[in-house]
Design an enzyme around this catalytic site. Structure first.
Site, PDB file in Angstrom:
ATOM      1  N   ASN A  94       0.948  -1.130  -0.121  1.00 30.28           N
ATOM      2  CA  ASN A  94      -0.091   0.092   0.032  1.00 30.28           C
ATOM      3  C   ASN A  94       1.059   1.095   0.102  1.00 30.28           C
ATOM      4  O   ASN A  94       1.968   1.274   0.243  1.00 30.28           O
ATOM      5  CB  ASN A  94      -1.131   0.071   1.192  1.00 30.28           C
ATOM      6  CG  ASN A  94      -0.345   0.085   2.575  1.00 30.28           C
ATOM      7  OD1 ASN A  94       0.498  -0.523   2.600  1.00 30.28           O
ATOM      8  ND2 ASN A  94      -0.952   0.637   3.422  1.00 30.28           N
ATOM      9  N   GLU A 141       0.187   5.362   0.663  1.00 32.08           N
ATOM     10  CA  GLU A 141      -0.889   6.263   1.152  1.00 32.08           C
ATOM     11  C   GLU A 141      -0.365   7.656   0.461  1.00 32.08           C
ATOM     12  O   GLU A 141       0.769   7.894  -0.034  1.00 32.08           O
ATOM     13  CB  GLU A 141      -0.883   6.392   2.716  1.00 32.08           C
ATOM     14  CG  GLU A 141      -1.272   5.352   3.391  1.00 32.08           C
ATOM     15  CD  GLU A 141      -1.342   5.291   4.799  1.00 32.08           C
ATOM     16  OE1 GLU A 141      -2.139   4.478   5.538  1.00 32.08           O
ATOM     17  OE2 GLU A 141      -0.937   6.154   5.624  1.00 32.08           O
ATOM     18  N   CYS A 190      -3.884   0.676  -2.777  1.00 31.15           N
ATOM     19  CA  CYS A 190      -3.753  -0.623  -2.145  1.00 31.15           C
ATOM     20  C   CYS A 190      -2.758  -1.687  -2.549  1.00 31.15           C
ATOM     21  O   CYS A 190      -2.489  -1.432  -3.656  1.00 31.15           O
ATOM     22  CB  CYS A 190      -5.181  -1.283  -2.212  1.00 31.15           C
ATOM     23  SG  CYS A 190      -6.536  -0.423  -1.449  1.00 31.15           S
ATOM     24  N   GLU A 228      -2.996  -4.621  -3.041  1.00 32.66           N
ATOM     25  CA  GLU A 228      -3.405  -5.745  -4.041  1.00 32.66           C
ATOM     26  C   GLU A 228      -3.331  -5.082  -5.553  1.00 32.66           C
ATOM     27  O   GLU A 228      -2.821  -5.716  -6.501  1.00 32.66           O
ATOM     28  CB  GLU A 228      -5.002  -6.176  -3.875  1.00 32.66           C
ATOM     29  CG  GLU A 228      -5.338  -6.815  -2.484  1.00 32.66           C
ATOM     30  CD  GLU A 228      -5.555  -6.026  -1.297  1.00 32.66           C
ATOM     31  OE1 GLU A 228      -6.259  -6.130  -0.374  1.00 32.66           O
ATOM     32  OE2 GLU A 228      -5.064  -4.906  -1.291  1.00 32.66           O
ATOM     33  N   CYS A 252     -10.233  -4.705   0.330  1.00 30.58           N
ATOM     34  CA  CYS A 252     -11.413  -3.661   0.331  1.00 30.58           C
ATOM     35  C   CYS A 252     -12.535  -4.294  -0.738  1.00 30.58           C
ATOM     36  O   CYS A 252     -12.009  -4.951  -1.635  1.00 30.58           O
ATOM     37  CB  CYS A 252     -10.777  -2.239   0.449  1.00 30.58           C
ATOM     38  SG  CYS A 252     -10.058  -1.951  -1.198  1.00 30.58           S
TER      39      CYS A 252
END
Length: 133
Positions: free
Chosen positions: A44, A46, A55, A57, A88
């Site tokens: 991830n 940010e 993310c 993934e 998510c």
């Protein structure tokens, strides 16, 4: 753990260590095995503008596509904390783009795998590429 799951776990754990999460401090790593058998990882990332982050993934999927693979055979998501770190909603849909309902999603923490789901369990009646053909 099987050797194949060990490989995914190690790749996701290493990716998690590289995560950029200065705001939430919630670092996530993901490693997927493509249909070719190759492993691709992501972490991830940010951003100060919160909705702009990426993310783990999504990072693994981007790495897979960059390497020329187009299908996901299985994925392992590595996160910390007492709760399971499942993909998510947006990542569940991203996984559906490159995997079928039978796609296996392993959820792990620092001590190892904690749970196993299929994509169909996490995203029932999914909208995917077949809906548009």
């Amino acid at each position: 753990m099987t050797q194949a799951l060990d490989e995914l776990f190690d790749a996701a754990r290493k990716a998690q260590a590289s995560a950029y999460a200065p705001y939430s401090r919630f670092r996530v790593g993901a490693a997927l095995r493509a249909g070719s058998g190759r492993i691709h990882a992501g972490c991830n990332v940010e951003n100060a503008a919160y909705p702009v982050g990426t993310c783990a993934e999504a990072g693994a999927i981007a790495a897979m596509l960059l390497a020329g693979d187009r299908t996901i055979a299985e994925i392992l998501v590595f996160g910390e904390g007492p709760e399971l770190c499942t993909p998510c909603g947006a990542c569940r849909q991203r996984l559906r783009e490159f995997g079928a309902g039978s796609l296996v999603i392993h959820v792990a923490g620092p001590k190892g795998p904690r749970a196993r789901f299929t994509l169909a369990e996490l995203l029932p009646h999914a909208f995917g590429p077949d809906n548009l053909s």
